[in-house]
Structures are given as C-alpha cells and as structure tokens.
Design a protein around this motif. Sequence first.
Motif, PDB file in Angstrom:
ATOM      1  N   MET A   1      36.821  65.110  38.023  1.00  0.00           N
ATOM      2  CA  MET A   1      36.891  63.766  37.445  1.00  0.00           C
ATOM      3  C   MET A   1      36.326  63.806  36.038  1.00  0.00           C
ATOM      4  N   LEU A   2      37.060  63.225  35.077  1.00  0.00           N
ATOM      5  CA  LEU A   2      36.623  63.176  33.690  1.00  0.00           C
ATOM      6  C   LEU A   2      36.085  61.795  33.353  1.00  0.00           C
ATOM      7  N   ASP A   3      35.375  61.712  32.234  1.00  0.00           N
ATOM      8  CA  ASP A   3      34.875  60.416  31.798  1.00  0.00           C
ATOM      9  C   ASP A   3      36.030  59.599  31.227  1.00  0.00           C
ATOM     10  N   GLY A   4      35.700  58.380  30.764  1.00  0.00           N
ATOM     11  CA  GLY A   4      36.745  57.486  30.292  1.00  0.00           C
ATOM     12  C   GLY A   4      37.530  58.032  29.115  1.00  0.00           C
ATOM     13  N   ASP A   5      36.905  58.859  28.296  1.00  0.00           N
ATOM     14  CA  ASP A   5      37.589  59.460  27.147  1.00  0.00           C
ATOM     15  C   ASP A   5      38.281  60.764  27.504  1.00  0.00           C
ATOM     16  N   ARG A   6      38.145  61.182  28.755  1.00  0.00           N
ATOM     17  CA  ARG A   6      38.751  62.432  29.240  1.00  0.00           C
ATOM     18  C   ARG A   6      38.279  63.639  28.426  1.00  0.00           C
ATOM     19  N   ARG A   7      36.982  63.627  28.083  1.00  0.00           N
ATOM     20  CA  ARG A   7      36.416  64.718  27.293  1.00  0.00           C
ATOM     21  C   ARG A   7      35.345  65.476  28.057  1.00  0.00           C
ATOM     22  N   ARG A   8      34.670  64.820  29.007  1.00  0.00           N
ATOM     23  CA  ARG A   8      33.579  65.464  29.721  1.00  0.00           C
ATOM     24  C   ARG A   8      33.821  65.391  31.217  1.00  0.00           C
ATOM     25  N   ILE A   9      33.360  66.407  31.923  1.00  0.00           N
ATOM     26  CA  ILE A   9      33.468  66.442  33.374  1.00  0.00           C
ATOM     27  C   ILE A   9      32.309  65.657  33.974  1.00  0.00           C
ATOM     28  N   VAL A  10      32.627  64.664  34.784  1.00  0.00           N
ATOM     29  CA  VAL A  10      31.610  63.896  35.492  1.00  0.00           C
ATOM     30  C   VAL A  10      31.363  64.509  36.867  1.00  0.00           C
ATOM     31  N   MET A  11      32.440  64.862  37.550  1.00  0.00           N
ATOM     32  CA  MET A  11      32.332  65.490  38.864  1.00  0.00           C
ATOM     33  C   MET A  11      33.369  66.592  38.979  1.00  0.00           C
ATOM     34  N   ALA A  12      32.966  67.707  39.567  1.00  0.00           N
ATOM     35  CA  ALA A  12      33.872  68.799  39.937  1.00  0.00           C
ATOM     36  C   ALA A  12      33.571  69.080  41.404  1.00  0.00           C
ATOM     37  N   HIS A  13      34.191  68.297  42.266  1.00  0.00           N
ATOM     38  CA  HIS A  13      33.853  68.319  43.685  1.00  0.00           C
ATOM     39  C   HIS A  13      33.825  69.746  44.253  1.00  0.00           C
ATOM     40  N   PRO A  14      32.761  70.061  44.998  1.00  0.00           N
ATOM     41  CA  PRO A  14      31.721  69.178  45.513  1.00  0.00           C
ATOM     42  C   PRO A  14      30.491  69.019  44.613  1.00  0.00           C
ATOM     43  N   TRP A  15      30.560  69.475  43.378  1.00  0.00           N
ATOM     44  CA  TRP A  15      29.408  69.338  42.483  1.00  0.00           C
ATOM     45  C   TRP A  15      29.546  68.109  41.606  1.00  0.00           C
ATOM     46  N   SER A  16      28.407  67.613  41.154  1.00  0.00           N
ATOM     47  CA  SER A  16      28.374  66.484  40.228  1.00  0.00           C
ATOM     48  C   SER A  16      27.617  66.900  38.975  1.00  0.00           C
ATOM     49  N   ALA A  17      28.038  66.363  37.833  1.00  0.00           N
ATOM     50  CA  ALA A  17      27.338  66.634  36.574  1.00  0.00           C
ATOM     51  C   ALA A  17      26.268  65.597  36.298  1.00  0.00           C
ATOM     52  N   ALA A  18      26.096  64.650  37.205  1.00  0.00           N
ATOM     53  CA  ALA A  18      25.084  63.607  37.058  1.00  0.00           C
ATOM     54  C   ALA A  18      24.555  63.259  38.440  1.00  0.00           C
ATOM     55  N   ARG A 193      26.705  49.098  37.856  1.00  0.00           N
ATOM     56  CA  ARG A 193      25.796  48.946  36.724  1.00  0.00           C
ATOM     57  C   ARG A 193      24.409  49.481  37.041  1.00  0.00           C
ATOM     58  N   THR A 194      24.108  49.614  38.325  1.00  0.00           N
ATOM     59  CA  THR A 194      22.808  50.122  38.726  1.00  0.00           C
ATOM     60  C   THR A 194      23.003  51.141  39.822  1.00  0.00           C
ATOM     61  N   GLY A 195      21.959  51.934  40.088  1.00  0.00           N
ATOM     62  CA  GLY A 195      22.032  52.883  41.183  1.00  0.00           C
ATOM     63  C   GLY A 195      22.746  54.163  40.801  1.00  0.00           C
ATOM     64  N   PRO A 196      23.084  54.996  41.792  1.00  0.00           N
ATOM     65  CA  PRO A 196      23.664  56.310  41.531  1.00  0.00           C
ATOM     66  C   PRO A 196      24.965  56.268  40.760  1.00  0.00           C
ATOM     67  N   ALA A 197      25.855  55.323  41.091  1.00  0.00           N
ATOM     68  CA  ALA A 197      27.127  55.273  40.391  1.00  0.00           C
ATOM     69  C   ALA A 197      26.917  54.990  38.909  1.00  0.00           C
ATOM     70  N   ALA A 198      26.003  54.082  38.603  1.00  0.00           N
ATOM     71  CA  ALA A 198      25.724  53.781  37.200  1.00  0.00           C
ATOM     72  C   ALA A 198      25.140  55.001  36.500  1.00  0.00           C
ATOM     73  N   ALA A 199      24.290  55.749  37.184  1.00  0.00           N
ATOM     74  CA  ALA A 199      23.692  56.938  36.580  1.00  0.00           C
ATOM     75  C   ALA A 199      24.757  57.939  36.182  1.00  0.00           C
ATOM     76  N   ALA A 200      25.747  58.114  37.028  1.00  0.00           N
ATOM     77  CA  ALA A 200      26.824  59.054  36.713  1.00  0.00           C
ATOM     78  C   ALA A 200      27.611  58.583  35.500  1.00  0.00           C
ATOM     79  N   ARG A 201      27.896  57.281  35.463  1.00  0.00           N
ATOM     80  CA  ARG A 201      28.660  56.775  34.327  1.00  0.00           C
ATOM     81  C   ARG A 201      27.859  56.882  33.027  1.00  0.00           C
TER      82      ARG A 201
END
Length: 211
Positions: A1-18, A193-201
């Motif tokens: 999964m990439l960020d909104g700009d499709r420039r950085r990896i947010v998740m590479a299942h099963p690993w997460s970058a955040a 906006r809060t919690g783990p999902a927000a941290a990843a974003r």
Amino acid sequence: MLDGDRRRIVMAHPWSAAPLGFVVAGPRVKWWGGCAWDSFAIPALVGEPCLVATHCPGCGRALALDVCPDEPPSADLVAHFLVPIPRMWDDVVYACAHQSLFCSEEHVGRWLRETRNPRGVILGMRTLWLLATRWYAGRLTREYRRRTPDEARALFQELGLSGPFWGNEAAEPDPVPAAGRGLPRTEPALLTRTGPAAAARRAAEAGPVPR
C-alpha cells in the motif's frame, strides 16, 4: 500500500512502515506488524520464533505472546476482525487497525459496547495462526503471486471460515457504520484521525521512518 501521493510505502503486508498497534520482535530485529493477522505471519516467513506484543482494546492490558514458525501459540486470547474481507481494501489501514487481539470474548464485547461498533468475527489463536501462515506462505519468494478471489475463498473454507464476512456466501448489509447512521464514534473518517490508523497516515505523510 502506498501513500496518497504514491511515493512512499505505508504497508508491505505483513509488514508495516508505521505503528499500527503491533510489535513483532525476533532474535535480532523488531518490526511493526500490520495487525493480528499479519503479525502472526511474520515468524513463519522469517523462520524464527518471535514475540508479538500489543494491547487489548477492551481493557488496555499489555499482551505479549511467543509465536513460532511451526506451531500455533497456546495463549488463551482471541482475535476480533471488524471489517468484512470483501470490504478490507476500501480502507486497508482502517481494516488492519481493527484486526486486534483481546484478552477474552468478554473484552471484545466490552469494546464493542463502548465503541458502538458491530460485532465482526472472533478467532481463536490456532485458527488465527493457521490463517496467517497459510495466507502468506511463500510471500518472500520470487514465485509468489497474489491469490485470486476464488483461491482466497477456497482457503477460507478449508480453514472453516465461511459466511458473508469471508466473502464466500451472499453478502449482507455492510456492518461497518458510516456517516449519517447516528454512530459518529465509529465513523471511519473520525477514527482515522486518532489511534493506530492515524499514526500510519501521519507517518506516510511525514516521510521515511528513521533507521
């Protein structure tokens, strides 16, 4: 999964970058696991026992258990998945942030009442481990390819995971509350906006994680 700009990896299942609420610690390396499902897969992929650490959303208690590559853990915990499998990729960060470990089914119920979320599915540790290790088998090989929807449904059924939640029967109304249904505390846009999902974003927007 990439960020909104499709420039950085947010998740590479099963690993997460955040951080999404799970730390998986091997003998020499620590990783962020995307969720309970992903975190249970990492020990099998790296071929080493790992300590999986998180918190019970129902009571806040710290949970830590040894997960081995070749046998399920014996811990008396349960996993709860909130978002049905056919809807996971509508917002995969939100879905992963709500695949959690709990002390017990009672604590799942407590969390559901407090958050006013609908009940998803509850898995025991053996089933969770089988799902994780079977789903990601071969993930680090060059020959690996994603399962087709039919192959995914076949695996779920083989593991005894059946019903609309798993996408192998007629779909039911979406159980994840949306805006306008009178449950603002569980509306995904608010929770992200809060919690783990927000941290990843936020991490995805901030740039690469320091090494």
